[in-house]
Design a protein around this motif. Structure first.
Motif, short mmCIF file in Angstrom:
data_model
loop_
_atom_site.label_atom_id
_atom_site.label_comp_id
_atom_site.label_asym_id
_atom_site.label_seq_id
_atom_site.Cartn_x
_atom_site.Cartn_y
_atom_site.Cartn_z
N ARG A 38 115.49 2.14 88.18
CA ARG A 38 116.63 3.07 88.13
C ARG A 38 116.75 3.72 86.75
O ARG A 38 116.95 4.93 86.63
N GLU A 39 116.66 2.88 85.71
CA GLU A 39 116.85 3.42 84.36
C GLU A 39 115.75 4.40 83.98
O GLU A 39 115.98 5.32 83.18
N GLU A 40 114.56 4.24 84.57
CA GLU A 40 113.49 5.20 84.28
C GLU A 40 113.77 6.54 84.94
O GLU A 40 113.54 7.60 84.33
N VAL A 41 114.26 6.52 86.17
CA VAL A 41 114.65 7.77 86.82
C VAL A 41 115.75 8.46 86.02
O VAL A 41 115.69 9.68 85.78
N ALA A 42 116.73 7.69 85.61
CA ALA A 42 117.85 8.26 84.85
C ALA A 42 117.36 8.88 83.55
O ALA A 42 117.76 10.01 83.19
N MET A 43 116.51 8.16 82.83
CA MET A 43 116.01 8.68 81.55
C MET A 43 115.25 9.98 81.75
O MET A 43 115.48 10.97 81.03
N LEU A 44 114.36 10.01 82.72
CA LEU A 44 113.55 11.20 82.94
C LEU A 44 114.38 12.37 83.46
O LEU A 44 114.04 13.54 83.22
N ALA A 45 115.45 12.07 84.20
CA ALA A 45 116.32 13.13 84.71
C ALA A 45 117.37 13.58 83.69
O ALA A 45 118.08 14.56 83.95
N GLY A 46 117.48 12.88 82.59
CA GLY A 46 118.44 13.26 81.55
C GLY A 46 119.87 12.92 81.88
O GLY A 46 120.79 13.63 81.47
N ILE A 47 120.08 11.83 82.65
CA ILE A 47 121.42 11.38 82.97
C ILE A 47 121.56 9.93 82.57
O ILE A 47 120.56 9.25 82.29
N SER A 48 122.77 9.42 82.56
CA SER A 48 122.97 8.03 82.16
C SER A 48 122.55 7.08 83.29
O SER A 48 122.62 7.42 84.47
N VAL A 65 124.35 20.45 91.08
CA VAL A 65 123.05 21.02 91.44
C VAL A 65 122.01 20.67 90.38
O VAL A 65 120.86 20.32 90.70
N GLN A 66 122.42 20.73 89.11
CA GLN A 66 121.48 20.45 88.02
C GLN A 66 120.99 19.00 88.08
O GLN A 66 119.80 18.73 87.86
N VAL A 67 121.89 18.08 88.38
CA VAL A 67 121.50 16.67 88.47
C VAL A 67 120.53 16.47 89.63
O VAL A 67 119.50 15.79 89.50
N LEU A 68 120.83 17.06 90.77
CA LEU A 68 119.97 16.90 91.93
C LEU A 68 118.59 17.50 91.68
O LEU A 68 117.55 16.92 92.07
N GLU A 69 118.54 18.66 91.05
CA GLU A 69 117.25 19.28 90.76
C GLU A 69 116.44 18.43 89.79
O GLU A 69 115.22 18.29 89.94
N ALA A 70 117.13 17.82 88.81
CA ALA A 70 116.42 16.97 87.85
C ALA A 70 115.85 15.73 88.53
O ALA A 70 114.70 15.33 88.28
N ILE A 71 116.65 15.12 89.40
CA ILE A 71 116.18 13.92 90.12
C ILE A 71 115.03 14.29 91.05
O ILE A 71 114.03 13.55 91.15
N ASP A 80 110.93 20.78 101.05
CA ASP A 80 111.62 20.22 102.22
C ASP A 80 112.43 18.99 101.84
O ASP A 80 113.58 18.84 102.27
N ALA A 81 111.83 18.09 101.05
CA ALA A 81 112.54 16.88 100.65
C ALA A 81 113.70 17.19 99.71
O ALA A 81 114.74 16.53 99.76
N THR A 82 113.52 18.22 98.87
CA THR A 82 114.61 18.61 97.98
C THR A 82 115.79 19.16 98.78
O THR A 82 116.96 18.83 98.50
N ALA A 83 115.51 19.98 99.78
CA ALA A 83 116.58 20.49 100.64
C ALA A 83 117.27 19.34 101.36
O ALA A 83 118.51 19.34 101.52
N HIS A 84 116.51 18.35 101.78
CA HIS A 84 117.08 17.17 102.43
C HIS A 84 117.99 16.42 101.47
O HIS A 84 119.09 15.98 101.84
N LEU A 85 117.55 16.27 100.22
CA LEU A 85 118.36 15.61 99.20
C LEU A 85 119.69 16.33 99.01
O LEU A 85 120.76 15.70 98.96
N PHE A 86 119.65 17.65 98.94
CA PHE A 86 120.89 18.41 98.77
C PHE A 86 121.80 18.23 99.97
O PHE A 86 123.03 18.14 99.83
N GLY A 87 121.22 18.17 101.17
CA GLY A 87 122.03 17.96 102.36
C GLY A 87 122.71 16.61 102.36
O GLY A 87 123.87 16.49 102.75
N LEU A 88 122.00 15.58 101.91
CA LEU A 88 122.58 14.24 101.86
C LEU A 88 123.71 14.16 100.83
O LEU A 88 124.62 13.34 100.97
N ALA A 89 123.62 14.99 99.79
CA ALA A 89 124.62 14.92 98.72
C ALA A 89 125.89 15.70 99.03
O ALA A 89 126.85 15.65 98.26
N GLN A 90 125.92 16.40 100.16
CA GLN A 90 127.13 17.13 100.52
C GLN A 90 128.25 16.14 100.77
O GLN A 90 128.11 15.22 101.56
#
Length: 304
Positions: A38-48, A65-71, A80-90
């Motif tokens: 988890r901490e590696e994803v967070a570091m690379l995405a620029g979030i805590s 949107v910026q956080v989702l795009e970074a992840i 396709d998977a990115t669009a799916h991620l945005f749909g799940l985050a609604q």
């Protein structure tokens, strides 16, 4: 499929598929989990790390949107998977289904009579109609000649995963099953409270290790055409294009049409199969709208 934290399930599954080396991190040392921490994803995405943990635990359901795009970038998600991620985050209340998506139909699904007439008139193009759950609702005689599972009342996902004859027919079974599960996952989105879908996933998970493995990967792929590689017991190897067409004015029905390259050996073999289907010789098919009843196929094969 309890649907309580679809976003978190997706994030956990997809980070498990990313190797540290894929994102420029050293892969040595003891790692208790596959893929990225988890901490590696967070570091690379620029979030805590704490914020990313809240996302996976479902305690924050409205990331920017910026956080989702970074992840998405860190996890290597395609469009396709990115669009799916945005749909799940609604952000929507728990238990509320998205309009027009998962949810049992209010009345029995009906294939328009004009579509039945259309596909029954095709003698050189196998065709069938399916719903969002991959239940076959209608098929023409040539399609049933390709496989007796192309008939009304058969769930094609169950057939492909659980019927040994389908695995023999499909030379591209590995690719087909992976794409099929990804398409079902894309349809489901975060709406995992549909009883029909839940029963289908539960049944396949219970009886197919291959399905369980693929479903856990959380890969997504919208419904689209492909080239099917078949090994038919009567006419031999075939390569057929299959196009999937959404049917307007229906509750998620799609028309699937197979066709061969004009003038090809595949087209010739499809014509031979059509002749057999027309006479009922050795196809095990019915006629008309794909009831799937008919004679048993004799053990013979067209010489190539």
């Amino acid at each position: 499929m309890d649907g309580s934290n679809a976003l978190g399930e997706f994030l956990r599954a997809r980070r498990a598929l990313v190797r540290p080396a894929d994102v420029g991190l050293p892969g040595g040392g003891l790692r208790r989990v596959p893929g990225l921490r988890r901490e590696e994803v967070a570091m690379l995405a620029g979030i805590s790390s704490d914020y990313y943990l809240r996302l996976e635990q479902g305690r924050d359901r409205n990331p920017s949107v910026q956080v989702l795009e970074a992840i998405a970038g860190v996890l290597g998600l395609d469009a396709d998977a990115t669009a799916h991620l945005f749909g799940l985050a609604q952000d929507r209340p728990a238990g509320v289904r998205q309009a027009g998506r998962a949810g049992a139909p209010q009345r029995p699904e009906q294939v328009p009579a004009s579509i039945l007439q259309l596909i029954d008139g095709w003698t050189r193009n196998p065709a069938y109609v399916q719903n969002r759950y991959r239940d076959c609702l209608a098929a023409n005689a040539l399609c049933t000649a390709l496989s007796p599972n192309y008939r009304r009342g058969v769930n094609l996902m169950r057939a492909v995963f659980l019927d040994p004859a389908e695995r023999e027919l499909r030379r591209d079974w590995d690719d087909l099953t992976r794409e099929g599960v990804a398409t079902l996952r894309a349809y489901a989105g975060g709406d995992t409270d549909d009883p029909h879908l839940r029963d289908l996933v539960g049944d396949l998970s219970l009886h197919s290790e291959r399905f369980r493995t693929l479903w856990a990967r959380h890969e997504v792929r919208p419904l689209r055409g492909r080239v099917s590689h078949l090994s038919h017991p009567l006419v031999g190897d075939l390569e057929l294009h299959s196009d999937k067409l959404t049917m307007d004015g229906t509750d998620g029905l799609s028309l699937v049409v197979f066709h061969a390259e004009p003038g090809s050996r595949d087209a010739e073999l499809l014509d031979i199969l059509g002749s057999l289907a027309a006479t009922g010789a050795g196809t095990g098919t019915g006629t008309g709208t794909g009831t799937g009843t008919g004679q048993e196929a004799p053990q013979e094969r067209v010489e190539e």
